[in-house]
Design an enzyme around this catalytic site. Structure first.
Site, PDB file in Angstrom:
ATOM      1  N   ARG A  97      -3.672   5.979  -6.573  1.00  0.00           N
ATOM      2  CA  ARG A  97      -2.342   5.514  -7.000  1.00  0.00           C
ATOM      3  C   ARG A  97      -1.956   5.764  -8.439  1.00  0.00           C
ATOM      4  O   ARG A  97      -0.853   5.385  -8.826  1.00  0.00           O
ATOM      5  CB  ARG A  97      -2.177   4.001  -6.716  1.00  0.00           C
TER       6      ARG A  97
ATOM      7  N   ASN B  68      -0.536  12.270  -3.580  1.00  0.00           N
ATOM      8  CA  ASN B  68       0.772  11.612  -3.380  1.00  0.00           C
ATOM      9  C   ASN B  68       0.981  10.471  -4.373  1.00  0.00           C
ATOM     10  O   ASN B  68       1.269   9.345  -4.002  1.00  0.00           O
ATOM     11  CB  ASN B  68       0.936  11.130  -1.931  1.00  0.00           C
TER      12      ASN B  68
ATOM     13  N   HIS C 140      -2.597  16.500   6.606  1.00  0.00           N
ATOM     14  CA  HIS C 140      -2.177  15.323   7.366  1.00  0.00           C
ATOM     15  C   HIS C 140      -1.335  15.861   8.507  1.00  0.00           C
ATOM     16  O   HIS C 140      -0.212  16.336   8.297  1.00  0.00           O
ATOM     17  CB  HIS C 140      -1.380  14.367   6.476  1.00  0.00           C
TER      18      HIS C 140
ATOM     19  N   HIS D 165      -8.352  12.525   8.965  1.00  0.00           N
ATOM     20  CA  HIS D 165      -8.254  11.345   9.832  1.00  0.00           C
ATOM     21  C   HIS D 165      -7.776  11.642  11.258  1.00  0.00           C
ATOM     22  O   HIS D 165      -6.716  11.186  11.690  1.00  0.00           O
ATOM     23  CB  HIS D 165      -7.379  10.246   9.218  1.00  0.00           C
TER      24      HIS D 165
ATOM     25  N   ASP E  11      -9.941   7.317   3.736  1.00  0.00           N
ATOM     26  CA  ASP E  11      -8.489   7.206   3.568  1.00  0.00           C
ATOM     27  C   ASP E  11      -8.134   5.865   2.902  1.00  0.00           C
ATOM     28  O   ASP E  11      -7.213   5.172   3.334  1.00  0.00           O
ATOM     29  CB  ASP E  11      -7.741   7.369   4.894  1.00  0.00           C
TER      30      ASP E  11
ATOM     31  N   HIS F 286      -2.285  -1.003  -0.605  1.00  0.00           N
ATOM     32  CA  HIS F 286      -0.962  -1.584  -0.884  1.00  0.00           C
ATOM     33  C   HIS F 286      -1.231  -3.072  -1.105  1.00  0.00           C
ATOM     34  O   HIS F 286      -2.174  -3.629  -0.530  1.00  0.00           O
ATOM     35  CB  HIS F 286      -0.016  -1.399   0.299  1.00  0.00           C
TER      36      HIS F 286
HETATM   37  O1  DOR Z   1      -1.583   5.231   6.042  1.00  0.00           O
HETATM   38  C1  DOR Z   1      -1.548   6.078   5.157  1.00  0.00           C
HETATM   39  N1  DOR Z   1      -1.368   5.744   3.872  1.00  0.00           N
HETATM   40  N2  DOR Z   1      -1.669   7.366   5.497  1.00  0.00           N
HETATM   41  C2  DOR Z   1      -1.441   8.344   4.606  1.00  0.00           C
HETATM   42  O2  DOR Z   1      -1.510   9.485   4.959  1.00  0.00           O
HETATM   43  C3  DOR Z   1      -1.040   8.022   3.227  1.00  0.00           C
HETATM   44  C4  DOR Z   1      -1.542   6.715   2.849  1.00  0.00           C
HETATM   45  C5  DOR Z   1      -0.961   6.181   1.556  1.00  0.00           C
HETATM   46  O3  DOR Z   1      -0.987   6.923   0.564  1.00  0.00           O
HETATM   47  O4  DOR Z   1      -0.525   5.048   1.520  1.00  0.00           O
END
Ligand code: DOR
Length: 445
Positions: free
Chosen positions: A66, A96, A181, A234, A304, A308
């Site tokens: 993050r 990302n 992905h 995944h 993975d 959050h």
């Molecule tokens: O559930 C997911 N969260 N799948 C992903 O591919 C991205 C990830 C995220 O960055 O939150």
């Protein structure tokens, strides 16, 4: 007599390419210098590993930490703290973030932030986009780059290449393995109406198995056409496992502990904590993923780790974000599966060190062998522990496994010969370094 080794890991049961046996490991300058029976008088320091299994350092090739952009969920320091607390010695972090990791500058910025601030060693995936397809060959070779990652289905963040032309443009410019992905964005858009407000169990109805399989078929077709090698992140469906076994020369496969552990039945108790992309699905998919693991179709385990905050997760589905923590629980959850007889410890090692080394060509890591970095995951196979939210070092501070009792626990994380975690305590200041890869070793004169 002057000691020969800086440190000797003594009396553990070592699991490596030579099998499983009692051996000592002598380390000089952060590298493995001898394996066998070592006279303790030759050791500067002795680490007593009796009663423990000594595994090659666990490499988690899919985490989202993050930083930059969403440090309220996680940052490179907290994410990597979770890694070493859970026995993980190396991570590959995802692009990302905000800004996206899609240029030389954004990659170099992450490496600057990470060096000696992360607790484990690291590499960063670089996002492939419509805009940088012409540059990916240069980007994938930059120091610290794990390779190129493509999102074909939209998930957290703004990275997206949904179309065959866009994917082909990237794959035709790469020579390293490209991580993907794989969910068909067009089908996801078509089916958005199937999401049921407040009901995360509709997540796998929306993002169904056809979306995953269709995308994977498209991708393999493009890989065959371009001669590229792809890495399917995944994998979540039985059908993809069946399909990929016929196309192994193009596609390597990652499986996650959560897809091997949970099923759609668990939405009833875990709600949005279980929501991720691709989704946790009906039990026969979990069985199909295990089949793929048993048959050797799966190459690596990745967590993975996608944190959050609980506040974000408390929003009613589908406003709740997708992703769960996982880097800290990968080792204990999978050791619990080992103890339950679902996979051997040797297969666990294959998936977490030999597999990543084979697929990604990591220089000097992934084996307990002389000359390699002394990266070790030291575990107590008998130890029973209950996983709790308050054990999780992630800034998001929760786990879908809260309350689960497991057998098998990481008691030591050793990176380049230094004990970074021992018995649940952080024992060394952060010293994370970028990885080097065989396909991108700098030339020296
Ligand atoms: O559930 C997911 N969260 N799948 C992903 O591919 C991205 C990830 C995220 O960055 O939150």
């Amino acid at each position: 007599m002057a000691s020969t080794f800086d440190v000797v890991f003594r009396g553990g049961t070592v699991v490596n390419q030579d099998g499983t046996a009692g051996r000592d490991i002598g380390v000089i300058g952060g590298r493995i210098a001898e394996i066998g029976e070592i006279d303790p008088a030759r050791a500067g320091e002795i680490v007593d590993c009796r009663g423990l299994h000594v595994l090659p350092g666990v490499i988690d090739s899919q985490v989202h930490f993050r930083e930059p952009g969403a440090e309220h969920k996680e940052d490179l320091e907290t994410g990597s703290l979770g890694a070493v607390m859970g026995g993980v010695t190396t991570v590959f972090e995802m692009p990302n973030t905000t800004p996206l990791t899609v240029t030389r500058e954004t990659l170099e910025d992450k490496i600057r932030r990470a060096r000696h601030r992360m607790h484990c060693d690291f590499a960063f995936w670089v996002g492939g986009t419509h805009g940088n397809a012409e540059e990916v060959q240069e980007l994938e070779r930059l120091p610290g780059a794990a390779g190129i990652k493509i999102f074909m289905g939209a998930s957290t963040g703004d990275l997206l290449v949904p179309d065959d032309e866009g994917v082909e443009a990237i794959l035709s410019h790469t020579s390293r393995r490209v991580a993907v992905h794989s969910e068909d964005e067009y089908r996801l858009i078509e089916r958005k109406g199937l999401r049921v407000e407040g009901d995360p169990s509709s997540h796998p109805v929306w993002r169904d198995e056809v979306a995953a399989l269709r995308c994977t078929e498209r991708l393999v077709r493009i890989a065959r056409k371009t001669g590229a090698r792809i890495h399917l992140l995944h994998v979540s469906t039985a059908e993809e496992m069946d399909y990929i076994r016929a196309h192994k020369e193009y596609a390597s496969v990652e499986v996650t502990p959560q897809h091997l552990t949970f099923t759609a039945d668990d939405y009833a108790t875990l709600g949005t904590r279980l929501q991720m992309n691709p989704p946790i699905r009906a039990p026969h998919h979990r069985d199909g993923i295990w089949q793929g693991l048993w048959q050797g179709v799966a190459d690596v385990l990745g967590s993975d780790h996608a944190p959050h905050t609980l506040e974000e997760k408390a929003k009613p589905y589908p406003a709740s974000p997708s992703g769960m923590t996982g880097v800290q629980t990968l080792v204990p959850i999978m050791l619990d599966h080992v103890n339950a007889g679902r996979l051997s410890l040797e297969r666990f090692v294959d998936l977490t060190s030999a597999g990543p080394l084979r697929l990604f060509g990591i220089a000097g890591k992934g084996r307990i062998a002389v000359g390699y970095d002394a990266d070790l995951t030291i575990v107590d196979l008998k130890r029973r522990e209950t996983i709790r939210d308050n054990w999780i070092a992630s800034r998001s501070a929760w786990t879908p496994y809260d309350g689960k009792t497991v057998t098998g626990w990481p008691v030591g994380t050793v990176i380049r010969g230094r004990r970074v975690m021992w018995e649940g305590e952080l024992t060394t200041p952060s010293g994370g370094e970028p990885l080097r890869f065989l396909e991108a070793l700098p030339k020296s004169v």
